[in-house]
Design an enzyme around this catalytic site. Sequence first.
Site, mmCIF file in Angstrom:
data_model
loop_
_atom_site.group_PDB
_atom_site.id
_atom_site.type_symbol
_atom_site.label_atom_id
_atom_site.label_comp_id
_atom_site.label_asym_id
_atom_site.label_seq_id
_atom_site.Cartn_x
_atom_site.Cartn_y
_atom_site.Cartn_z
ATOM 1 N N SER A 192 6.344 21.711 10.432
ATOM 2 C CA SER A 192 6.449 20.261 10.648
ATOM 3 C C SER A 192 5.175 19.571 10.191
ATOM 4 O O SER A 192 4.075 19.932 10.612
ATOM 5 C CB SER A 192 6.693 19.964 12.133
ATOM 6 N N GLU A 204 0.515 16.771 11.887
ATOM 7 C CA GLU A 204 0.461 18.021 12.646
ATOM 8 C C GLU A 204 -0.257 19.081 11.809
ATOM 9 O O GLU A 204 -0.958 19.926 12.347
ATOM 10 C CB GLU A 204 1.869 18.502 13.020
ATOM 11 N N ARG A 254 0.582 20.207 20.771
ATOM 12 C CA ARG A 254 0.110 20.651 19.460
ATOM 13 C C ARG A 254 -1.407 20.531 19.280
ATOM 14 O O ARG A 254 -1.902 20.333 18.165
ATOM 15 C CB ARG A 254 0.812 19.904 18.327
#
Length: 288
Positions: A214, A283, A164
């Site tokens: 998320s 995130e 990520r």
Amino acid sequence: MKNIKEIEIIDDADLKDFCTLKVGGKAKKLYIVYTIGQLLEVYYYIVSHNIRCKTIGLGSNLLFSSEGYDGAIIVNKSNNILYKKNTIYADSGVTLATLIHECQSRGLTGLENLAGIPSTVGGAVVNNTGAFGVEFGDCVEYVEAIYRNKTLRLTKEQCKFSYRTSIFKSGDYIITRVKLKLTLDSKENITDRMISVLRQKSISQPLDYPSAGSVFKRGEFIPAKVIDTLGLKGVRVGDAQISSKHAGFIINTGDASSDDILSLIHLINEKVKSVYDKTFDLEIEIVK
């Protein structure tokens, strides 16, 4: 030759209209660009006038502050794609939905596991977007970008893709184009995988409400499982709610504010800290 829209300029733009969470204050100035040339024209103008700026795509991984953004937001909608056999050259403003659909129609596999993710190519590079065992960086050959007024071409290795994140996460780069290398497969096989991915998402994720995906990164723990175990599913602050369908999502059930969402993030990490003596890394990106 297709008609190209002119650059749009909006003063005191409502940022909630430019992110998937539908929250945020106002941007002093917002530009919508439709080509890489326009993107660079606006970017160089902003830089030459010492104005702080941020370039975004669909705003799907962002939480804009309630205080707004005292600078310029560039919304990148550049959408040129060039195909050469199994090699693709895509503008950074191309949406993943468009790219995946075009790849499917050409029998090109490698990206279909990312179906249903609201992102542009540029956003997918920055965040190394991933799902179901596939990361966008897996298919990247190189990325073209502007860094400190210099044009760069970075190889996959130079992009430093990991979970990520990438070198572009610093915000110092303006991504312009990406070269991707895919492999051939039947359209039927690709379609079947896309349908399977979209079905799993519809079952497990709160797609009926605005969200930023998320909220937390996976690490030693899986955030959704921990949040569920702590009994926080469904907890609300104003119209912001920890999804009762997927605890890793915070959803906007009506007219939530950025502060409501930040309060839930703080509540979660406070509870995690008290029980596990650690906190989750975000995130999503907070823009203020």
